[in-house]
Design a protein around this motif. Structure first.
Motif, short mmCIF file in Angstrom:
data_model
loop_
_atom_site.label_atom_id
_atom_site.label_comp_id
_atom_site.label_asym_id
_atom_site.label_seq_id
_atom_site.Cartn_x
_atom_site.Cartn_y
_atom_site.Cartn_z
N CYS A 161 0.85 -1.19 0.00
CA CYS A 161 0.00 0.00 0.00
C CYS A 161 0.88 1.24 0.00
N THR A 162 0.43 2.26 -0.73
CA THR A 162 1.20 3.50 -0.82
C THR A 162 0.78 4.54 0.21
N ARG A 163 -0.29 4.28 0.94
CA ARG A 163 -0.88 5.32 1.78
C ARG A 163 -0.08 5.58 3.06
N GLY A 164 0.48 4.55 3.65
CA GLY A 164 1.31 4.74 4.84
C GLY A 164 0.55 5.11 6.09
N CYS A 165 -0.70 4.65 6.24
CA CYS A 165 -1.45 4.92 7.46
C CYS A 165 -0.78 4.20 8.63
N ARG A 166 -0.41 4.94 9.65
CA ARG A 166 0.38 4.36 10.73
C ARG A 166 -0.41 3.38 11.58
N PHE A 167 -1.74 3.46 11.55
CA PHE A 167 -2.54 2.55 12.35
C PHE A 167 -2.84 1.24 11.62
N CYS A 168 -2.40 1.11 10.37
CA CYS A 168 -2.72 -0.06 9.55
C CYS A 168 -1.53 -1.01 9.52
N GLN A 169 -1.66 -2.16 10.17
CA GLN A 169 -0.56 -3.12 10.20
C GLN A 169 -0.23 -3.63 8.81
N ALA A 170 -1.26 -4.03 8.07
CA ALA A 170 -1.03 -4.63 6.75
C ALA A 170 -0.32 -3.67 5.81
N GLY A 171 -0.72 -2.40 5.84
CA GLY A 171 -0.11 -1.43 4.95
C GLY A 171 1.35 -1.16 5.24
N MET A 172 1.76 -1.36 6.49
CA MET A 172 3.15 -1.09 6.85
C MET A 172 4.05 -2.30 6.59
N ILE A 173 3.57 -3.51 6.89
CA ILE A 173 4.46 -4.67 6.83
C ILE A 173 4.48 -5.34 5.46
N THR A 174 3.56 -4.97 4.56
CA THR A 174 3.57 -5.59 3.23
C THR A 174 4.31 -4.73 2.21
N PRO A 228 -13.73 4.32 4.10
CA PRO A 228 -13.81 5.78 4.11
C PRO A 228 -12.81 6.45 5.02
N ARG A 229 -12.27 5.71 5.99
CA ARG A 229 -11.36 6.34 6.95
C ARG A 229 -9.92 6.12 6.54
N ALA A 230 -9.12 7.15 6.71
CA ALA A 230 -7.68 7.08 6.45
C ALA A 230 -7.00 8.11 7.33
N ALA A 231 -5.71 7.93 7.55
CA ALA A 231 -4.98 8.82 8.47
C ALA A 231 -4.62 10.13 7.78
N VAL A 232 -5.63 10.90 7.41
CA VAL A 232 -5.38 12.16 6.71
C VAL A 232 -5.95 13.35 7.46
N SER A 233 -6.88 13.13 8.35
CA SER A 233 -7.49 14.25 9.07
C SER A 233 -6.92 14.36 10.47
N ALA A 234 -7.01 15.56 11.01
CA ALA A 234 -6.49 15.80 12.36
C ALA A 234 -7.24 14.97 13.39
N SER A 235 -8.56 14.78 13.16
CA SER A 235 -9.35 14.02 14.13
C SER A 235 -8.92 12.56 14.18
N VAL A 236 -8.63 11.98 12.99
CA VAL A 236 -8.19 10.58 12.96
C VAL A 236 -6.81 10.44 13.57
N ARG A 237 -5.91 11.37 13.25
CA ARG A 237 -4.57 11.30 13.84
C ARG A 237 -4.64 11.42 15.35
N SER A 238 -5.52 12.30 15.83
CA SER A 238 -5.68 12.46 17.27
C SER A 238 -6.23 11.18 17.88
N SER A 239 -7.20 10.55 17.19
CA SER A 239 -7.77 9.30 17.68
C SER A 239 -6.73 8.20 17.72
N THR A 240 -5.85 8.17 16.72
CA THR A 240 -4.81 7.15 16.67
C THR A 240 -3.84 7.33 17.83
N ARG A 241 -3.46 8.59 18.10
CA ARG A 241 -2.56 8.83 19.23
C ARG A 241 -3.22 8.43 20.54
N TRP A 242 -4.53 8.72 20.67
CA TRP A 242 -5.25 8.35 21.88
C TRP A 242 -5.26 6.84 22.06
N SER A 243 -5.45 6.11 20.96
CA SER A 243 -5.48 4.65 21.04
C SER A 243 -4.14 4.11 21.49
#
Length: 274
Positions: free
Chosen positions: A138-151, A240-255
């Motif tokens: 995957c080219t997106r690089g969402c930090r919360f996505c295991q599959a996208g990082m390790i493949t 529909p969700r991806a690590a592009v918005s401030a709200s999602v990034r904030s949610s990821t940090r909270w998790s």
């Protein structure tokens, strides 16, 4: 209880095996990364070991697997932990065992057109279709996505390779729908040509096309028209969700903060594979 010569060798793989220490007590070895070539290599090692009369027993077989550099065998490594439970370092405890285990990466997916003859269930299943992996990674690089990082890295199948897999798969199975699989199928650089080519080829046969995983921003009306051109209903799954918005990034940090206190206990000294 330690395993004996009569017990099977337990091999772990897949995404969960990228961190094999939490399950080290339950496995003999773990393969990191893609399994296509790794399975053939391991099969060859086991075959040769058996042909030689199984010299050295299980330990010798596991050592032969470990020294390839692509198989992690927990019993040949000593793991040191910090006071808070995190791993400090992993040290080989036998000569000839590599310090670092490499990830298996199949760079040319066209060399591995599988499955050539998929099993066809006797009863109707939920995913009643011929599935073809059109690219990996995957080219997106969402930090919360295991599959996208390790493949990583991204590797695409060619249009020719995809067409051959679909043609052989449909002839071998009789399915009436083809699923174009990946982490986000519409991100394939030639997805438009792939969909049009398959729609043209199977328009008279009424073969349906589906995208079981795609992102909203990668989908368009032209692609939708190709997927529905033959009149058959097909499936679409949007992420529909991806690590592009401030709200999602904030949610990821909270998790991460909520889960940062979870620690795996050190593996026991009397592990089953030791």
């Amino acid at each position: 209880m330690d395993r004996t010569e009569d017990h099977p060798v337990v091999v772990a793989g897949g995404h969960a095996a990228f961190n094999p220490e939490p399950i080290a007590d339950f496995i003999d070895c773990a393969v990191i990364g893609d399994g296509e070539q790794a399975v053939l290599d391991m099969t060859g090692i086991v075959r040769d070991w058996k042909a030689e009369g199984r010299p050295g027993g299980r330990d010798e077989l596991l050592f032969r697997l470990a020294r390839t550099g692509g198989v992690y065998v927990p019993k040949f490594y000593d793991v040191e932990y910090l006071a808070d439970g995190r791993i400090s370092r992993v040290v080989p405890n036998r000569s000839g065992v590599p310090w670092r285990v490499s990830k298996h990466t199949v760079m040319d997916l066209d060399e591995w057109p599988y499955p050539k003859q998929p099993l066809v269930p006797l009863a109707e299943t939920v995913h009643e279709r011929m599935s073809v992996e059109i690219f990996r990674g995957c080219t997106r690089g969402c930090r919360f996505c295991q599959a996208g990082m390790i493949t990583r890295p991204v590797r695409e199948r060619s249009i020719t390779g995809i067409g051959e897999m679909v043609d052989k798969g449909l002839k071998a199975t009789g399915f009436e729908e083809v699923g174009l699989l990946s982490l986000s199928s519409a991100d394939h650089t030639e997805i438009g040509d792939i969909a049009k080519g398959l729609a043209d080829r199977y328009e008279e046969d009424k073969i349906g096309l589906s995208l079981p995983s795609t992102r909203v921003d990668a989908f368009n009306i032209d692609l939708a028209n190709e997927l529905t051109r033959n009149g058959r209903r097909s499936g679409l799954t949007f992420a529909p969700r991806a690590a592009v918005s401030a709200s999602v990034r904030s949610s990821t940090r909270w998790s991460r903060k909520r889960t940062s206190s979870v620690r795996w206990p050190p593996r026991t000294a009397t592990a089953g594979g030791r």
